[in-house]
Design an enzyme around this catalytic site. Structure first.
Site, PDB file in Angstrom:
ATOM      1  N   GLY A 138       1.016  -1.127  -0.012  1.00  0.00           N
ATOM      2  CA  GLY A 138      -0.036   0.096   0.099  1.00  0.00           C
ATOM      3  C   GLY A 138       0.887   1.234  -0.122  1.00  0.00           C
ATOM      4  O   GLY A 138       1.227   1.655  -0.826  1.00  0.00           O
ATOM      5  N   GLY A 139       1.068   1.964   1.163  1.00  0.00           N
ATOM      6  CA  GLY A 139       1.710   2.988   1.403  1.00  0.00           C
ATOM      7  C   GLY A 139       3.464   2.678   1.992  1.00  0.00           C
ATOM      8  O   GLY A 139       4.191   3.427   2.159  1.00  0.00           O
ATOM      9  N   THR A 218      -4.237  -3.810   7.958  1.00  0.00           N
ATOM     10  CA  THR A 218      -3.838  -3.877   9.260  1.00  0.00           C
ATOM     11  C   THR A 218      -4.643  -3.439  10.541  1.00  0.00           C
ATOM     12  O   THR A 218      -3.990  -3.189  11.689  1.00  0.00           O
ATOM     13  CB  THR A 218      -2.653  -2.776   9.320  1.00  0.00           C
ATOM     14  OG1 THR A 218      -3.009  -1.642   9.036  1.00  0.00           O
ATOM     15  CG2 THR A 218      -1.446  -3.341   8.343  1.00  0.00           C
ATOM     16  N   SER A 220      -6.309  -0.677  11.404  1.00  0.00           N
ATOM     17  CA  SER A 220      -5.685   0.669  11.720  1.00  0.00           C
ATOM     18  C   SER A 220      -6.833   1.319  12.393  1.00  0.00           C
ATOM     19  O   SER A 220      -7.933   1.029  12.364  1.00  0.00           O
ATOM     20  CB  SER A 220      -5.363   1.400  10.279  1.00  0.00           C
ATOM     21  OG  SER A 220      -5.271   2.699  10.440  1.00  0.00           O
ATOM     22  N   TYR A 481      -0.625   3.910  24.672  1.00  0.00           N
ATOM     23  CA  TYR A 481       0.310   4.187  23.715  1.00  0.00           C
ATOM     24  C   TYR A 481       1.823   4.388  24.146  1.00  0.00           C
ATOM     25  O   TYR A 481       1.989   5.604  24.840  1.00  0.00           O
ATOM     26  CB  TYR A 481      -0.079   5.207  22.561  1.00  0.00           C
ATOM     27  CG  TYR A 481       0.740   5.363  21.319  1.00  0.00           C
ATOM     28  CD1 TYR A 481       0.059   4.866  20.103  1.00  0.00           C
ATOM     29  CD2 TYR A 481       1.940   5.711  21.119  1.00  0.00           C
ATOM     30  CE1 TYR A 481       0.837   4.915  19.003  1.00  0.00           C
ATOM     31  CE2 TYR A 481       2.704   6.153  20.014  1.00  0.00           C
ATOM     32  CZ  TYR A 481       2.249   5.543  19.083  1.00  0.00           C
ATOM     33  OH  TYR A 481       2.780   5.772  17.745  1.00  0.00           O
TER      34      TYR A 481
HETATM   35  C1  LIG Z   1       5.162   7.391  11.881  1.00  0.00           C
HETATM   36  C2  LIG Z   1       4.000   6.388  11.813  1.00  0.00           C
HETATM   37  C3  LIG Z   1       2.722   6.799  12.490  1.00  0.00           C
HETATM   38  C4  LIG Z   1       1.654   5.686  12.475  1.00  0.00           C
HETATM   39  N1  LIG Z   1       0.423   6.023  13.053  1.00  0.00           N
HETATM   40  C5  LIG Z   1      -0.581   4.992  12.812  1.00  0.00           C
HETATM   41  C6  LIG Z   1      -1.660   5.530  13.433  1.00  0.00           C
HETATM   42  O1  LIG Z   1      -1.864   6.578  14.039  1.00  0.00           O
HETATM   43  N2  LIG Z   1      -2.925   4.626  13.357  1.00  0.00           N
HETATM   44  C7  LIG Z   1      -2.578   3.507  12.658  1.00  0.00           C
HETATM   45  O2  LIG Z   1      -3.459   2.577  12.799  1.00  0.00           O
HETATM   46  N3  LIG Z   1      -1.355   3.088  12.243  1.00  0.00           N
HETATM   47  C8  LIG Z   1      -0.243   3.915  12.290  1.00  0.00           C
HETATM   48  N4  LIG Z   1       1.133   3.405  11.705  1.00  0.00           N
HETATM   49  C9  LIG Z   1       1.125   2.337  11.161  1.00  0.00           C
HETATM   50  C10 LIG Z   1       0.506   1.935   9.441  1.00  0.00           C
HETATM   51  O3  LIG Z   1       0.676   3.452   8.933  1.00  0.00           O
HETATM   52  C11 LIG Z   1      -0.582   1.456   9.467  1.00  0.00           C
HETATM   53  O4  LIG Z   1      -0.272   0.017   9.721  1.00  0.00           O
HETATM   54  C12 LIG Z   1      -1.110   1.461   8.075  1.00  0.00           C
HETATM   55  O5  LIG Z   1      -2.542   1.036   8.203  1.00  0.00           O
HETATM   56  C13 LIG Z   1      -0.429   0.750   6.946  1.00  0.00           C
HETATM   57  O6  LIG Z   1      -0.936   1.210   5.389  1.00  0.00           O
HETATM   58  P1  LIG Z   1      -0.271   1.174   4.504  1.00  0.00           P
HETATM   59  O7  LIG Z   1      -0.798   1.402   3.226  1.00  0.00           O
HETATM   60  O8  LIG Z   1       1.044   1.843   4.342  1.00  0.00           O
HETATM   61  O9  LIG Z   1       0.109  -0.502   4.383  1.00  0.00           O
HETATM   62  P2  LIG Z   1       1.577  -1.195   3.992  1.00  0.00           P
HETATM   63  O10 LIG Z   1       2.784  -0.782   5.017  1.00  0.00           O
HETATM   64  O11 LIG Z   1       2.015  -1.107   2.620  1.00  0.00           O
HETATM   65  O12 LIG Z   1       1.214  -2.963   4.220  1.00  0.00           O
HETATM   66  C14 LIG Z   1       0.940  -3.241   5.492  1.00  0.00           C
HETATM   67  C15 LIG Z   1       0.265  -4.520   5.204  1.00  0.00           C
HETATM   68  O13 LIG Z   1      -1.070  -4.555   4.717  1.00  0.00           O
HETATM   69  C16 LIG Z   1      -0.854  -5.407   3.640  1.00  0.00           C
HETATM   70  N5  LIG Z   1      -1.508  -4.673   2.411  1.00  0.00           N
HETATM   71  C17 LIG Z   1      -1.457  -3.461   2.138  1.00  0.00           C
HETATM   72  N6  LIG Z   1      -2.280  -3.139   1.097  1.00  0.00           N
HETATM   73  C18 LIG Z   1      -3.260  -4.273   1.006  1.00  0.00           C
HETATM   74  C19 LIG Z   1      -4.050  -4.641   0.005  1.00  0.00           C
HETATM   75  N7  LIG Z   1      -4.636  -3.670  -0.975  1.00  0.00           N
HETATM   76  N8  LIG Z   1      -4.641  -5.738   0.231  1.00  0.00           N
HETATM   77  C20 LIG Z   1      -4.151  -6.728   0.948  1.00  0.00           C
HETATM   78  N9  LIG Z   1      -3.080  -6.415   1.891  1.00  0.00           N
HETATM   79  C21 LIG Z   1      -2.696  -5.252   1.709  1.00  0.00           C
HETATM   80  C22 LIG Z   1       0.671  -5.391   3.115  1.00  0.00           C
HETATM   81  O14 LIG Z   1       1.101  -6.799   2.232  1.00  0.00           O
HETATM   82  C23 LIG Z   1       1.107  -5.650   4.585  1.00  0.00           C
HETATM   83  O15 LIG Z   1       1.106  -6.939   5.233  1.00  0.00           O
HETATM   84  C24 LIG Z   1       2.262   4.417  11.558  1.00  0.00           C
HETATM   85  C25 LIG Z   1       3.284   4.037  11.268  1.00  0.00           C
HETATM   86  C26 LIG Z   1       4.139   5.112  11.222  1.00  0.00           C
HETATM   87  C27 LIG Z   1       5.532   4.674  10.702  1.00  0.00           C
END
Ligand SMILES: Cc1cc2nc3c(=O)[nH]c(=O)nc-3n(C[C@H](O)[C@H](O)[C@H](O)COP(=O)(O)OP(=O)(O)OC[C@H]3O[C@@H](n4cnc5c(N)ncnc54)[C@H](O)[C@@H]3O)c2cc1C
Length: 600
Positions: A138-139, A218, A220, A481
């Site tokens: 994803g991101g 995840t 979220s 947290y």
């Molecule tokens: C500085 C920081 C702050 C953060 N704050 C928060 C917060 O406030 N709240 C929170 O919930 N999380 C937070 N996170 C964690 C993170 O942003 C979350 O886990 C977010 O949901 C991940 O999304 P992504 O699109 O980046 O997924 P990725 O990191 O790209 O992927 C995460 C997982 O999901 C899977 N995935 C991604 N897209 C798909 C798809 N379309 N279909 C199936 N599987 C998929 C991937 O294979 C992987 O297993 C934070 C992280 C950081 C580094």
């Protein structure tokens, strides 16, 4: 050719954006006191150089490359080094440390950029037919090790980047839902909704660099979850490309059609297929949106007030209270103040606190707890909620200081993520562990984590730091947290493992879960059985093996990962030869650490 943008390969966020402390007068003294790092004398490392990376050749047959090119076009099948590095990890502390130290054990072999759901489906089918591994991307912002390939994987690994599926397809104004493609980043989907007067209401701190598909995968939670719900409530309908066809969960307000497949996809981290579309609850933009700041004499009373607010008729969008240490940190990251703000911060506020007797409590004013409470809705509903909150705050001897600090908090929450890279430049670790527990156990979970961190630091001879806040209230409990930090002594990840594991274990031991919103990945996998029981793990393992018999879908995540190999990064000091010794340059800490009991 893809136009999908990614974060910098070695750290958080955009190239050219970084955390700066020089405009925050209290920051350097705070860091010196907390972890013994003297920013005035220490020299930061230079940004890592891509030339230092050693990247093995991709495992990719001509046949699979040809098949993928036939689906998305040759330009969107990438095997170049930068693409493979960008897609190997998320942004956990472990990920950042390993990338900086050029210690990546296995890269994905191919990165592919489909343009639509049909292409995603064809890639999934082709990959499974070729017995390749698919890792949806994803991101790339996760911090649980949810993306990293299994180090010993011999098959071709395909990172399936959803970045081009970034559109809001349709809005059902009657139902208040929107069909959104899974690869849409927070700002992109929110802008498309805002253009029509709607909001998704899901704003994790990683909002700028995470996608709706990743949020679902995840489980979220965003900062305003008290009003909008976690993504598990927001995501009503789902489309998932699975080997052999698309799994469709229609958008329904509720259903009794057996065990929830929707819930199985939530938090599945790519193990059940690739989410291509999410039908999400959306809300019209609110008439009023404000964040009010309050102070409580200490964390204990702040927690009690938050619980009472959650049980009241008030409907805030955010309920958050920091312990004394985190409150101190928040004040230390504030920029230089001027005018009335300076006047309030410098003299009047401490005076008011003293007049309330807060200076005489154990720990004095160092234990005051800063709280943010958000209000969002119509003028009438927010006025109603605020009046109830004000009454509860007063009852718990707290005081309101207006919306000024709330505005600042709102502005800087997307900047704070850059702090981890900043600390790493100085050989210091800054990371988080978060959890959720019933109100009845919250205090024990807090004390347990503090004690566990202290004991862990003592066991490795490090003077480390830990602070916490409570956020995300529910009927029966809330999220806690924790942020911890220390300067590396000998082996960054070895030391990190000792501290992180101790905190995680303390969560379970005190009745909390392994994570409230960061998911499992490989990082939290060792605690799954203690979290959901051996029978729970058996059910989940059965689900994964029955629906993905050859483990083609992001294998190794959620179940079965071994505790992390702490020896992977041997002292990043060696890798960062340009950095001066930070610990040696730092004078002794001015104050001894307080006993845990005094912290709150
Ligand atoms: C500085 C920081 C702050 C953060 N704050 C928060 C917060 O406030 N709240 C929170 O919930 N999380 C937070 N996170 C964690 C993170 O942003 C979350 O886990 C977010 O949901 C991940 O999304 P992504 O699109 O980046 O997924 P990725 O990191 O790209 O992927 C995460 C997982 O999901 C899977 N995935 C991604 N897209 C798909 C798809 N379309 N279909 C199936 N599987 C998929 C991937 O294979 C992987 O297993 C934070 C992280 C950081 C580094």
């Amino acid at each position: 050719m893809t136009d999908v943008k990614h974060m910098k390969w070695w750290g958080w966020g955009n190239e050219g954006t970084a955390f700066h402390w020089q405009d925050k007068p209290a920051f350097a003294p705070f860091v010196l006191k907390a972890v013994g790092l003297d920013l005035l004398t220490a020299t930061p490392a230079k940004a890592p150089s891509f030339d230092q990376m050693t990247i093995a050749k991709p495992v990719a047959t001509a046949a699979i490359l040809k098949t993928l090119a036939g689906i998305v076009g040759a330009d969107d099948v990438r095997t170049d080094d930068m693409e493979r590095v960008v897609h190997v990890y998320g942004k956990s502390l472990r990920d950042l440390a390993r990338i900086r130290a050029n210690q990546v054990l296995r890269y994905p072999d191919i990165v592919v950029y489909p343009d639509n759901e049909a292409e995603v489906q064809r890639i999934v089918d082709a990959a499974v037919a070729a017995d390749a591994v698919i890792i949806p991307f994803g991101g790339g912002s996760n911090i649980a090790g949810s993306l990293e390939p299994v180090p010993t994987e011999k098959r071709t690994i395909i990172s399936l980047d959803l970045g081009r599926l970034n559109k809001v397809l349709d809005i059902d104004t009657d139902a208040g839902t929107a069909r959104i493609q899974a690869g849409a980043l927070g700002p992109d989907l929110e802008a498309q909704l805002q253009a029509k007067g709607w909001t998704i209401g899901h704003f994790p701190d990683s909002f700028t660099h995470s996608t709706i598909g990743g949020w679902v995968a995840t489980r979220s939670s965003g900062m305003q979850s008290d009003r909008f719900g976690d993504i598990s409530q927001i995501a009503r309908g789902l489309r998932v490309a699975r080997p052999g066809g698309t799994l469709v969960i229609r958008s329904l307000p509720s259903t009794s059609s057996g065990p929830s497949v929707r819930e199985m996809i939530l938090g599945s981290e790519g193990r059940l297929g690739v989410i291509t579309e999410v039908t999400a609850q959306i809300r019209p933009n609110a008439e009023v949106r404000e964040i009010q700041a309050y102070f409580f004499p200490n964390f204990e009373t702040g927690l009690k007030a938050m619980q009472e607010i959650s049980e009241s008729e008030a409907r805030p969008s955010i309920t958050r209270v920091s312990d004394g240490r985190e409150s101190g940190f928040s004040l230390a990251t504030s920029k230089e103040r001027h005018g009335m703000d300076k006047f309030l911060a410098g003299t009047v506020l401490p005076g008011l606190m003293k007049s309330k007797g807060w200076a005489k409590q154990p720990g004095g004013l160092e234990n005051i707890a800063l709280s943010f409470i958000g209000f969002e809705g119509t003028k009438a509903s927010t006025k109603f909620s605020k009046a109830i909150v004000d009454k509860i705050v007063k009852k718990h001897n707290g005081m309101g200081v207006g919306s000024g600090p709330g505005v600042l908090y709102d502005q800087k929450k997307f900047d704070t993520p850059y702090l981890r890279d900043f600390l790493l430049d100085y050989g210091a670790v800054g990371d988080v562990s978060e959890t959720a527990a019933p109100w009845s156990k919250l205090r024990a979970v807090y004390d347990g984590a503090m004690k566990a961190a202290d004991a862990a630091y003592a066991s490795i001879g490090i003077e480390g730091w830990i602070m916490a806040h409570m956020s995300h209230s529910y009927h029966s409990g809330a999220c806690l947290y924790f942020t911890f930090a220390f300067v590396e002594k000998n082996n960054m990840l070895g030391e990190y493992d000792v501290v992180k594991s101790a905190i995680q274990q303390s969560f379970i031991d005190n009745g909390a879960t392994l994570s409230h919103h960061h998911g499992v990945g490989v990082e939290h996998s060792p605690w799954m059985e203690q979290d959901i029981s051996a029978q729970g793990v058996q059910v989940m393992a059965g689900l994964f093996s029955a629906t993905d018999p050859k483990s083609n879908l992001n294998p190794g995540k959620i179940l079965g990962a071994k505790p992390q190999d702490s020896g992977v990064v041997k002292a990043t000091k060696a890798a960062a030869a340009t950095r001066a010794s930070t610990t040696k340059a730092a004078p002794k800490k001015p104050a001894a650490k307080k006993p845990a009991a005094q912290r709150a």
